[in-house]
Write a protein that holds these residues in place. Structure first.
Motif, PDB file in Angstrom:
ATOM      1  N   LEU A 114      -6.014 -43.137  -2.050  1.00  0.00           N
ATOM      2  CA  LEU A 114      -4.750 -43.263  -2.766  1.00  0.00           C
ATOM      3  C   LEU A 114      -4.936 -43.108  -4.276  1.00  0.00           C
ATOM      4  O   LEU A 114      -4.014 -42.703  -4.989  1.00  0.00           O
ATOM      5  N   ILE A 115      -6.123 -43.472  -4.761  1.00  0.00           N
ATOM      6  CA  ILE A 115      -6.509 -43.246  -6.154  1.00  0.00           C
ATOM      7  C   ILE A 115      -7.798 -42.442  -6.146  1.00  0.00           C
ATOM      8  O   ILE A 115      -8.761 -42.811  -5.458  1.00  0.00           O
ATOM      9  N   SER A 116      -7.830 -41.368  -6.896  1.00  0.00           N
ATOM     10  CA  SER A 116      -9.017 -40.513  -6.892  1.00  0.00           C
ATOM     11  C   SER A 116     -10.093 -41.067  -7.817  1.00  0.00           C
ATOM     12  O   SER A 116      -9.782 -41.750  -8.804  1.00  0.00           O
ATOM     13  N   PRO A 117     -11.364 -40.779  -7.530  1.00  0.00           N
ATOM     14  CA  PRO A 117     -12.438 -41.184  -8.446  1.00  0.00           C
ATOM     15  C   PRO A 117     -12.235 -40.617  -9.853  1.00  0.00           C
ATOM     16  O   PRO A 117     -12.549 -41.283 -10.841  1.00  0.00           O
ATOM     17  N   ALA A 118     -11.696 -39.405  -9.935  1.00  0.00           N
ATOM     18  CA  ALA A 118     -11.474 -38.792 -11.251  1.00  0.00           C
ATOM     19  C   ALA A 118     -10.447 -39.570 -12.052  1.00  0.00           C
ATOM     20  O   ALA A 118     -10.597 -39.758 -13.265  1.00  0.00           O
ATOM     21  N   ARG A 119      -9.383 -40.046 -11.385  1.00  0.00           N
ATOM     22  CA  ARG A 119      -8.351 -40.827 -12.099  1.00  0.00           C
ATOM     23  C   ARG A 119      -8.921 -42.162 -12.546  1.00  0.00           C
ATOM     24  O   ARG A 119      -8.624 -42.633 -13.658  1.00  0.00           O
ATOM     25  N   LEU A 120      -9.749 -42.797 -11.719  1.00  0.00           N
ATOM     26  CA  LEU A 120     -10.389 -44.054 -12.122  1.00  0.00           C
ATOM     27  C   LEU A 120     -11.281 -43.830 -13.331  1.00  0.00           C
ATOM     28  O   LEU A 120     -11.273 -44.627 -14.279  1.00  0.00           O
ATOM     29  N   ASP A 121     -12.057 -42.737 -13.310  1.00  0.00           N
ATOM     30  CA  ASP A 121     -12.935 -42.437 -14.451  1.00  0.00           C
ATOM     31  C   ASP A 121     -12.126 -42.208 -15.725  1.00  0.00           C
ATOM     32  O   ASP A 121     -12.512 -42.658 -16.816  1.00  0.00           O
ATOM     33  N   GLU A 122     -10.996 -41.510 -15.588  1.00  0.00           N
ATOM     34  CA  GLU A 122     -10.157 -41.223 -16.749  1.00  0.00           C
ATOM     35  C   GLU A 122      -9.638 -42.514 -17.374  1.00  0.00           C
ATOM     36  O   GLU A 122      -9.705 -42.708 -18.595  1.00  0.00           O
ATOM     37  N   ALA A 123      -9.133 -43.408 -16.534  1.00  0.00           N
ATOM     38  CA  ALA A 123      -8.603 -44.670 -17.037  1.00  0.00           C
ATOM     39  C   ALA A 123      -9.698 -45.531 -17.643  1.00  0.00           C
ATOM     40  O   ALA A 123      -9.525 -46.122 -18.729  1.00  0.00           O
ATOM     41  N   CYS A 124     -10.831 -45.614 -16.966  1.00  0.00           N
ATOM     42  CA  CYS A 124     -11.947 -46.429 -17.451  1.00  0.00           C
ATOM     43  C   CYS A 124     -12.473 -45.902 -18.778  1.00  0.00           C
ATOM     44  O   CYS A 124     -12.797 -46.674 -19.688  1.00  0.00           O
ATOM     45  N   ALA A 125     -12.558 -44.579 -18.902  1.00  0.00           N
ATOM     46  CA  ALA A 125     -13.034 -43.984 -20.152  1.00  0.00           C
ATOM     47  C   ALA A 125     -12.125 -44.340 -21.317  1.00  0.00           C
ATOM     48  O   ALA A 125     -12.589 -44.583 -22.435  1.00  0.00           O
ATOM     49  N   ARG A 126     -10.826 -44.404 -21.056  1.00  0.00           N
ATOM     50  CA  ARG A 126      -9.895 -44.757 -22.134  1.00  0.00           C
ATOM     51  C   ARG A 126     -10.078 -46.207 -22.574  1.00  0.00           C
ATOM     52  O   ARG A 126      -9.936 -46.537 -23.746  1.00  0.00           O
ATOM     53  N   VAL A 127     -10.377 -47.088 -21.637  1.00  0.00           N
ATOM     54  CA  VAL A 127     -10.646 -48.480 -21.989  1.00  0.00           C
ATOM     55  C   VAL A 127     -11.915 -48.563 -22.834  1.00  0.00           C
ATOM     56  O   VAL A 127     -11.944 -49.219 -23.888  1.00  0.00           O
ATOM     57  N   LEU A 128     -12.977 -47.900 -22.369  1.00  0.00           N
ATOM     58  CA  LEU A 128     -14.246 -47.918 -23.113  1.00  0.00           C
ATOM     59  C   LEU A 128     -14.085 -47.285 -24.490  1.00  0.00           C
ATOM     60  O   LEU A 128     -14.660 -47.760 -25.477  1.00  0.00           O
ATOM     61  N   ARG A 129     -13.283 -46.236 -24.550  1.00  0.00           N
ATOM     62  CA  ARG A 129     -13.075 -45.538 -25.823  1.00  0.00           C
ATOM     63  C   ARG A 129     -12.399 -46.460 -26.835  1.00  0.00           C
ATOM     64  O   ARG A 129     -12.769 -46.484 -28.020  1.00  0.00           O
ATOM     65  N   GLU A 150     -16.165 -31.071 -40.251  1.00  0.00           N
ATOM     66  CA  GLU A 150     -17.291 -30.848 -39.344  1.00  0.00           C
ATOM     67  C   GLU A 150     -18.035 -32.147 -39.078  1.00  0.00           C
ATOM     68  O   GLU A 150     -18.485 -32.404 -37.956  1.00  0.00           O
ATOM     69  N   THR A 151     -18.177 -32.985 -40.100  1.00  0.00           N
ATOM     70  CA  THR A 151     -18.848 -34.280 -39.938  1.00  0.00           C
ATOM     71  C   THR A 151     -18.081 -35.168 -38.970  1.00  0.00           C
ATOM     72  O   THR A 151     -18.657 -35.814 -38.089  1.00  0.00           O
ATOM     73  N   ASN A 152     -16.753 -35.210 -39.115  1.00  0.00           N
ATOM     74  CA  ASN A 152     -15.920 -36.014 -38.218  1.00  0.00           C
ATOM     75  C   ASN A 152     -16.002 -35.513 -36.787  1.00  0.00           C
ATOM     76  O   ASN A 152     -16.066 -36.300 -35.841  1.00  0.00           O
ATOM     77  N   ASP A 153     -15.970 -34.177 -36.615  1.00  0.00           N
ATOM     78  CA  ASP A 153     -16.066 -33.609 -35.270  1.00  0.00           C
ATOM     79  C   ASP A 153     -17.396 -33.972 -34.627  1.00  0.00           C
ATOM     80  O   ASP A 153     -17.461 -34.302 -33.433  1.00  0.00           O
ATOM     81  N   LEU A 154     -18.477 -33.914 -35.417  1.00  0.00           N
ATOM     82  CA  LEU A 154     -19.799 -34.260 -34.899  1.00  0.00           C
ATOM     83  C   LEU A 154     -19.853 -35.722 -34.490  1.00  0.00           C
ATOM     84  O   LEU A 154     -20.385 -36.060 -33.421  1.00  0.00           O
ATOM     85  N   GLN A 155     -19.263 -36.598 -35.325  1.00  0.00           N
ATOM     86  CA  GLN A 155     -19.260 -38.023 -35.005  1.00  0.00           C
ATOM     87  C   GLN A 155     -18.472 -38.292 -33.729  1.00  0.00           C
ATOM     88  O   GLN A 155     -18.889 -39.088 -32.888  1.00  0.00           O
ATOM     89  N   GLU A 156     -17.346 -37.589 -33.572  1.00  0.00           N
ATOM     90  CA  GLU A 156     -16.552 -37.779 -32.364  1.00  0.00           C
ATOM     91  C   GLU A 156     -17.317 -37.302 -31.136  1.00  0.00           C
ATOM     92  O   GLU A 156     -17.228 -37.906 -30.061  1.00  0.00           O
ATOM     93  N   ASP A 157     -18.074 -36.212 -31.265  1.00  0.00           N
ATOM     94  CA  ASP A 157     -18.890 -35.734 -30.147  1.00  0.00           C
ATOM     95  C   ASP A 157     -19.937 -36.776 -29.766  1.00  0.00           C
ATOM     96  O   ASP A 157     -20.188 -37.025 -28.577  1.00  0.00           O
ATOM     97  N   ILE A 158     -20.552 -37.413 -30.771  1.00  0.00           N
ATOM     98  CA  ILE A 158     -21.570 -38.445 -30.518  1.00  0.00           C
ATOM     99  C   ILE A 158     -20.924 -39.647 -29.826  1.00  0.00           C
ATOM    100  O   ILE A 158     -21.465 -40.206 -28.866  1.00  0.00           O
ATOM    101  N   ASN A 159     -19.749 -40.031 -30.312  1.00  0.00           N
ATOM    102  CA  ASN A 159     -19.047 -41.165 -29.711  1.00  0.00           C
ATOM    103  C   ASN A 159     -18.647 -40.884 -28.276  1.00  0.00           C
ATOM    104  O   ASN A 159     -18.765 -41.743 -27.398  1.00  0.00           O
ATOM    105  N   GLU A 160     -18.150 -39.674 -28.031  1.00  0.00           N
ATOM    106  CA  GLU A 160     -17.745 -39.318 -26.673  1.00  0.00           C
ATOM    107  C   GLU A 160     -18.950 -39.265 -25.749  1.00  0.00           C
ATOM    108  O   GLU A 160     -18.860 -39.646 -24.569  1.00  0.00           O
ATOM    109  N   GLU A 161     -20.069 -38.840 -26.260  1.00  0.00           N
ATOM    110  CA  GLU A 161     -21.293 -38.821 -25.447  1.00  0.00           C
ATOM    111  C   GLU A 161     -21.689 -40.249 -25.045  1.00  0.00           C
ATOM    112  O   GLU A 161     -22.110 -40.495 -23.915  1.00  0.00           O
ATOM    113  N   PHE A 162     -21.525 -41.185 -25.969  1.00  0.00           N
ATOM    114  CA  PHE A 162     -21.812 -42.595 -25.677  1.00  0.00           C
ATOM    115  C   PHE A 162     -20.926 -43.089 -24.534  1.00  0.00           C
ATOM    116  O   PHE A 162     -21.391 -43.750 -23.599  1.00  0.00           O
ATOM    117  N   ILE A 163     -19.613 -42.758 -24.594  1.00  0.00           N
ATOM    118  CA  ILE A 163     -18.663 -43.186 -23.571  1.00  0.00           C
ATOM    119  C   ILE A 163     -19.032 -42.597 -22.214  1.00  0.00           C
ATOM    120  O   ILE A 163     -19.070 -43.308 -21.192  1.00  0.00           O
TER     121      ILE A 163
END
Length: 615
Positions: free
Chosen positions: A337-352, A3-16
């Motif tokens: 040709l590239i959707s905003p959603a795909r750009l966000d997905e790729a960018c989020a992975r870099v930030l992550r 549960e602690t790890n899941d909470l930390q991951e939620d906090i990290n994802e919120e930061f991203i």
């Protein structure tokens, strides 16, 4: 705990997600771009354009090519990046493929093919840990390693980057390498763990199994060719990636090669379908060097970029024309040709990935300050000893007629050494050593075979003649002849149609053999090297691969019996290569001899002793 790890991951994802929400389209598209250091026109571009990643390629070294010089240079680049609007740190990458091989004055370990001959995952994990320490202290936090190609044809110029032809061994050794680089147990989201780097399994998928004659570079032999395998054979190529994903590899690099005619940089089925959906990979997918530009599909640069990103590639290794990349990406986004959603997905992975590596902590202290303690560990005694042991374990003894090895130190008074590789550190290290292609000569700090022989045999007169012309059979008791792949090479520059030694080396063999003096051949090569008479005239044959900066010491340890050869051939000769049966048997996969146990731990004995052979 879960549960602690899941909470930390939620906090990290919120930061991203919060950071992503603040970013403009321009910032996002530059965040997923990677520029080579050699092509950065103005350091301030890192701030004004918000470039997400920088790589030191084959010519991307600092003026002072040393770990400290790298640290100073990358620290300056990080400071520039942190002047950007959102203060997003750089993700700095490099090809640390057998140690921190971009820099001089580091520990260069045997290339992977030698480690495949040792086939010791615990040793490989230890080497990767040392590599991570010597790499991360420079500011490089993303290592483009390991190569987990399952090689089917050793004429391929990248054979030495692989662990061999056995999918199970490649998988086990690749996973060990990943664990060592990333130090999985020490990872903690958002906190920079000193001495760790992100690993990058490459090149997805099948780069070691291309069909001979389909290559796309140079003489069009193998490199960047087409994979034409059945389902079961292709699964062997995929197996190392399945286990790499399970081991938590943070990134995967796409191959230049094609699968059944479809280029991997545009292969959505294999990237999004297999890698993401079937294998469950959630990390970052990066292109190879300007991989999008080599796509045959697509009318121009805009369409090629869109094909690459829509296939599932998250980061584009540009690496040169980043202003043009910026314009082409804008056009692709505006044109749909590239959707905003795909750009966000790729960018989020870099930030992550940046957050997982703890790079945002660079806002608190310069990397020069954070890395001082690690810099002191570069080429430390423990790393040098580890490299020497790796050389010992990687060497394959293929022939030992009349137990000519190990050398009898007590009675050996005159030794003749020949072959350029005996006194050339660059040939000992191979490609990807302080530069992309490597080079001949004293390229870094290390020990050649000749210098190690003179140090290890103080009571023996060692005479050296590169061409073998000074050999005197009435004077010299033994000959050590070193053959090497000269010059060093990387990628398609190493593709070959045959595996024979050069005419000059053949002449050298003829000069010293059949003269009544035992001849020991040492091969410095990323694959087997053949002789016109199948090495029948020589008394002993050692394959030392490309052993790295401590190669001289490790080879001489084996020659003198201070360690026993234990390596086994991790691959054989290609099935379609026209060679005599004797050569095929000598270099068969799994072949390797050793000494009697009495010579272990330096107990060199002068009398003949038993030996065993495992095939």
């Amino acid at each position: 705990m879960a549960e602690t790890n899941d909470l930390q991951e939620d906090i990290n994802e919120e930061f991203i997600l919060k950071l992503l929400h603040k970013m403009t389209r321009q910032e996002k598209l530059m965040q997923i771009g990677q520029v080579d250091k050699a092509y950065i026109k103005e350091k301030n571009d890192l701030a004004t354009l918000g470039i997400g990643s920088v790589i030191s390629g084959g010519s991307g070294q600092p003026f002072e090519n040393s770990p400290a010089g790298f640290c100073e240079m990358i620290g300056d680049y990080q400071e520039a990046a942190l002047r950007s609007r959102l203060k997003i740190p750089l993700l700095y990458g490099g090809d640390a493929v057998h140690g921190m091989s971009l820099s001089k004055e580091t520990t260069l370990f045997p290339h992977n093919i030698g480690l495949g001959a040792a086939n010791d995952p615990s040793l490989i994990e230890a080497i990767a840990r040392a590599t991570a320490i010597e790499t991360s202290c420079t500011g490089v936090v993303w290592a483009f390693a390991p190569c987990v190609a399952v090689v089917r044809d050793c004429r391929w110029g990248r054979t030495y980057e692989s662990f061999g032809e056995d999918a199970d061994a490649v998988t086990a050794n690749g996973v060990a390498h990943i664990k060592g680089l990333q130090d999985t147990a020490a990872q903690s989201w958002g906190v920079r763990i000193p001495g760790t780097v992100a690993a990058c399994a490459k090149h997805y998928v099948g780069d070691g199994a291309v069909t001979f004659g389909t290559g796309q570079m140079g003489a069009k032999i193998l490199d960047r060719g087409d994979v034409r395998l059945g389902e079961a054979e292709f699964e062997e190529q995929l197996r190392p990636y399945r286990e790499a994903v399970k081991a938590g590899v943070m990134s995967i690099m796409v191959s230049f090669s094609s699968v059944q005619g479809k280029q991997m940089h545009a292969h959505r089925e294999l990237i999004e379908g297999v890698l993401r959906q079937e294998l469950g990979f959630q990390g970052l997918v990066v292109s190879d060097w300007a991989g999008h530009e080599q796509l045959r599909d697509g009318e121009g640069p805009v369409e090629k970029l869109a094909l690459c990103i829509n296939a599932g590639v998250d980061m584009i290794m540009i690496p040169e024309h980043y202003h043009a990349y910026q314009e082409h990406m804008q056009e692709a986004l505006v044109g749909g040709l590239i959707s905003p959603a795909r750009l966000d997905e790729a960018c989020a992975r870099v930030l992550r990935l940046k957050h997982k590596l703890g790079l945002f902590s660079f806002q608190n202290a310069p990397i020069q300050d954070q890395n001082q303690a690690l810099l002191a560990k570069v080429r430390c005694p423990a790393h040098l000893a580890l490299a020497r042991r790796a050389v010992q374990k990687s060497i394959v003894l293929l022939k030992n007629r009349a137990c000519v090895l190990p050398l009898r130190k007590q009675t050996l008074r005159h030794l003749f050494v020949c072959g350029k590789g005996a006194d050339d550190l660059g040939l000992t290290c191979g490609g990807w050593s302080t530069s992309w292609q490597g080079a001949c000569g004293p390229i870094t700090t290390g020990t050649t075979i000749l210098s190690a022989l003179r140090e290890g045999l103080p009571d023996t007169q060692v005479t050296y003649d590169a061409a073998g012309e000074g050999f005197k059979p009435d004077q010299h008791q033994m000959v050590i002849l070193v053959v090497a792949e000269d010059p060093p090479y990387a990628e398609w520059f190493g593709d070959r149609t045959d595996l024979y030694i050069t005419a000059q080396e053949q002449l050298m063999v003829e000069r010293v053999t059949n003269r009544g003096v035992p001849v020991i051949v040492v091969q410095l090569a990323g694959r087997p090297l053949l002789d016109c008479d199948n090495w029948a005239r020589v008394d002993a044959l050692l394959h030392a691969w490309l052993p790295g900066s401590e190669g001289g010491y490790g080879i001489v340890d084996i020659l003198c019996g201070d360690a026993c050869p234990d390596g086994k051939m991790p691959l054989g000769l290609p099935e379609d290569l026209d060679v005599p049966k004797a050569s095929r048997c000598m270099f068969a996969k799994g072949r390797g001899m050793t000494y009697d146990d009495d010579v272990v731990q330096g107990k060199n004995v002068p009398q003949p002793f038993l030996q065993r052979e495992d095939t």
